[in-house]
Design a protein around this motif. Structure first.
Motif, short mmCIF file in Angstrom:
data_model
loop_
_atom_site.label_atom_id
_atom_site.label_comp_id
_atom_site.label_asym_id
_atom_site.label_seq_id
_atom_site.Cartn_x
_atom_site.Cartn_y
_atom_site.Cartn_z
N ARG A 36 0.83 -1.21 0.00
CA ARG A 36 0.00 0.00 0.00
C ARG A 36 0.86 1.26 0.00
N ALA A 37 1.96 1.26 0.77
CA ALA A 37 2.81 2.45 0.84
C ALA A 37 3.42 2.75 -0.53
N ALA A 38 3.86 1.71 -1.24
CA ALA A 38 4.43 1.92 -2.57
C ALA A 38 3.35 2.45 -3.52
N ALA A 39 2.15 1.87 -3.44
CA ALA A 39 1.05 2.30 -4.31
C ALA A 39 0.64 3.74 -3.99
N ALA A 40 0.61 4.08 -2.70
CA ALA A 40 0.19 5.43 -2.29
C ALA A 40 1.16 6.47 -2.84
N LYS A 41 2.44 6.13 -2.86
CA LYS A 41 3.45 7.07 -3.37
C LYS A 41 3.19 7.31 -4.87
N MET A 42 2.87 6.25 -5.60
CA MET A 42 2.61 6.41 -7.03
C MET A 42 1.35 7.25 -7.27
N LEU A 43 0.31 6.99 -6.47
CA LEU A 43 -0.93 7.77 -6.63
C LEU A 43 -0.65 9.24 -6.32
N ALA A 44 0.12 9.49 -5.25
CA ALA A 44 0.41 10.88 -4.85
C ALA A 44 1.22 11.60 -5.93
N ASP A 45 2.13 10.85 -6.59
CA ASP A 45 2.97 11.47 -7.62
C ASP A 45 2.29 11.50 -8.98
N GLY A 46 1.10 10.91 -9.08
CA GLY A 46 0.38 10.91 -10.35
C GLY A 46 1.02 10.02 -11.40
N VAL A 47 1.76 8.98 -10.95
CA VAL A 47 2.43 8.08 -11.88
C VAL A 47 1.45 6.96 -12.28
N ALA A 55 7.17 1.75 -10.24
CA ALA A 55 6.60 0.97 -9.14
C ALA A 55 7.73 0.31 -8.33
N ALA A 56 8.72 -0.23 -9.05
CA ALA A 56 9.84 -0.88 -8.36
C ALA A 56 10.60 0.13 -7.52
N GLN A 57 10.76 1.35 -8.09
CA GLN A 57 11.46 2.39 -7.33
C GLN A 57 10.68 2.78 -6.08
N ALA A 58 9.37 2.91 -6.23
CA ALA A 58 8.54 3.24 -5.07
C ALA A 58 8.68 2.14 -4.01
N ALA A 59 8.72 0.89 -4.46
CA ALA A 59 8.84 -0.24 -3.52
C ALA A 59 10.18 -0.20 -2.79
N GLU A 60 11.24 0.13 -3.54
CA GLU A 60 12.57 0.17 -2.91
C GLU A 60 12.66 1.25 -1.83
N HIS A 61 11.84 2.30 -1.98
CA HIS A 61 11.94 3.41 -1.03
C HIS A 61 10.93 3.35 0.11
N VAL A 62 10.21 2.26 0.22
CA VAL A 62 9.23 2.17 1.32
C VAL A 62 9.96 2.13 2.66
N ASP A 63 9.53 3.02 3.56
CA ASP A 63 10.13 3.07 4.89
C ASP A 63 9.30 2.20 5.84
N PHE A 64 9.87 1.05 6.22
CA PHE A 64 9.13 0.09 7.03
C PHE A 64 8.82 0.62 8.43
N VAL A 90 8.56 -5.37 -8.02
CA VAL A 90 7.98 -4.75 -6.81
C VAL A 90 8.06 -5.75 -5.66
N ARG A 91 7.66 -6.99 -5.94
CA ARG A 91 7.65 -8.02 -4.89
C ARG A 91 9.06 -8.27 -4.37
N ARG A 92 10.03 -8.34 -5.29
CA ARG A 92 11.40 -8.63 -4.86
C ARG A 92 11.88 -7.57 -3.87
N ALA A 93 11.62 -6.30 -4.19
CA ALA A 93 12.09 -5.21 -3.32
C ALA A 93 11.43 -5.31 -1.94
N LEU A 94 10.14 -5.55 -1.92
CA LEU A 94 9.43 -5.55 -0.63
C LEU A 94 9.72 -6.81 0.18
N VAL A 95 9.82 -7.95 -0.50
CA VAL A 95 10.07 -9.21 0.21
C VAL A 95 11.42 -9.15 0.94
N GLU A 96 12.39 -8.50 0.31
CA GLU A 96 13.70 -8.37 0.95
C GLU A 96 13.58 -7.66 2.30
N GLY A 97 12.85 -6.55 2.31
CA GLY A 97 12.64 -5.80 3.55
C GLY A 97 11.83 -6.60 4.57
#
Ligand code: DC
Length: 205
Positions: A36-47, A55-64, A90-97
């Motif tokens: 949700r945090a990655a998706a929210a960032k994309m919605l906020a940025d209008g991407v 999407a992958a970039q947004a996932a990498e930057h999610v602050d847990f 997207v999954r790879r980035a988030l699963v790592e965290g």
């Protein structure tokens, strides 16, 4: 100690996960919030949501450490999260965290769709929490109305069924019970009964 809890939207897995974490003194991560945090960032940025690179970039930057359930609980964010969750990058980035989180002593309860199958296949206990779509839609409708928000049962039911379908049929890490998961169908149970059953399963280690 790691407890993996999976199940469809509005199955009650989140409440169970939080209560189990408190009961056993473990950390808790609602992995849905990371999508949700990655998706929210994309919605906020209008991407556009089908832009996999963004999407992958947004996932990498999610602050847990800053996942806010209240702001991320919006329906549109859940829908957007389900759409970007089909993307392997997207999954790879988030699963790592998520795996890093699970390793923090003394252990954690993680809830999501692929915890027992992909994120923590060696979890000590795995639960797969389900309830009929009608019961889940009723609970979600009551919960929203209880918070003074508009909620239409038929629309919510249709949304849940669509989201289940997308989450269960994607190629990468679809929603499904791990072979060694305990199934907990909460259709006919209140939360207290479901919690007691879950505690019994964990105690039965
Ligand atoms: O549990 P939730 O409604 O907050 O999850 C939102 C979406 O995120 C869900 O529809 C699919 C995705 N998700 C996932 O693919 N894997 C997880 N472990 C958790 C959530």
């Amino acid at each position: 100690m790691i407890i993996a809890i999976d199940g469809p939207a509005a199955s009650g897995k989140g409440t169970l996960a939080r209560r189990l974490a408190a009961r056993f003194g473990l950390h808790h991560l609602d992995t849905g919030l990371t999508y949700r945090a990655a998706a929210a960032k994309m919605l906020a940025d209008g991407v556009p949501l089908d832009d996999e690179t963004q999407a992958a970039q947004a996932a990498e930057h999610v602050d847990f450490s800053a996942l806010d359930r209240d702001t991320l609980s919006l329906h549109e964010i859940g829908e957007a999260a389900s759409r970007i969750a089909v993307m392997p990058t997207v999954r790879r980035a988030l699963v790592e965290g998520q795996r890093r989180f699970a390793q923090i002593p003394p252990g954690a309860v993680l809830d999501g769709r692929d915890i027992g199958t992909v994120v923590c296949p060696d979890a000590d206990v795995k639960l797969f929490v389900t309830a009929s779509p009608q019961v889940r839609a009723r609970r979600r409708t009551d919960e929203l109305q209880g918070r003074g928000l508009a909620a239409n049962y038929d629309e919510i039911l249709a949304d849940l069924v669509r989201r289940d379908e997308r989450d269960s049929t994607r190629t990468d890490s679809p929603l499904r019970p791990a072979d060694d998961a305990h199934l907990l169908d909460t259709s006919e149970m209140d939360i207290e009964t479901a919690f007691r059953k879950a505690v019994d399963i964990v105690d039965g280690l």
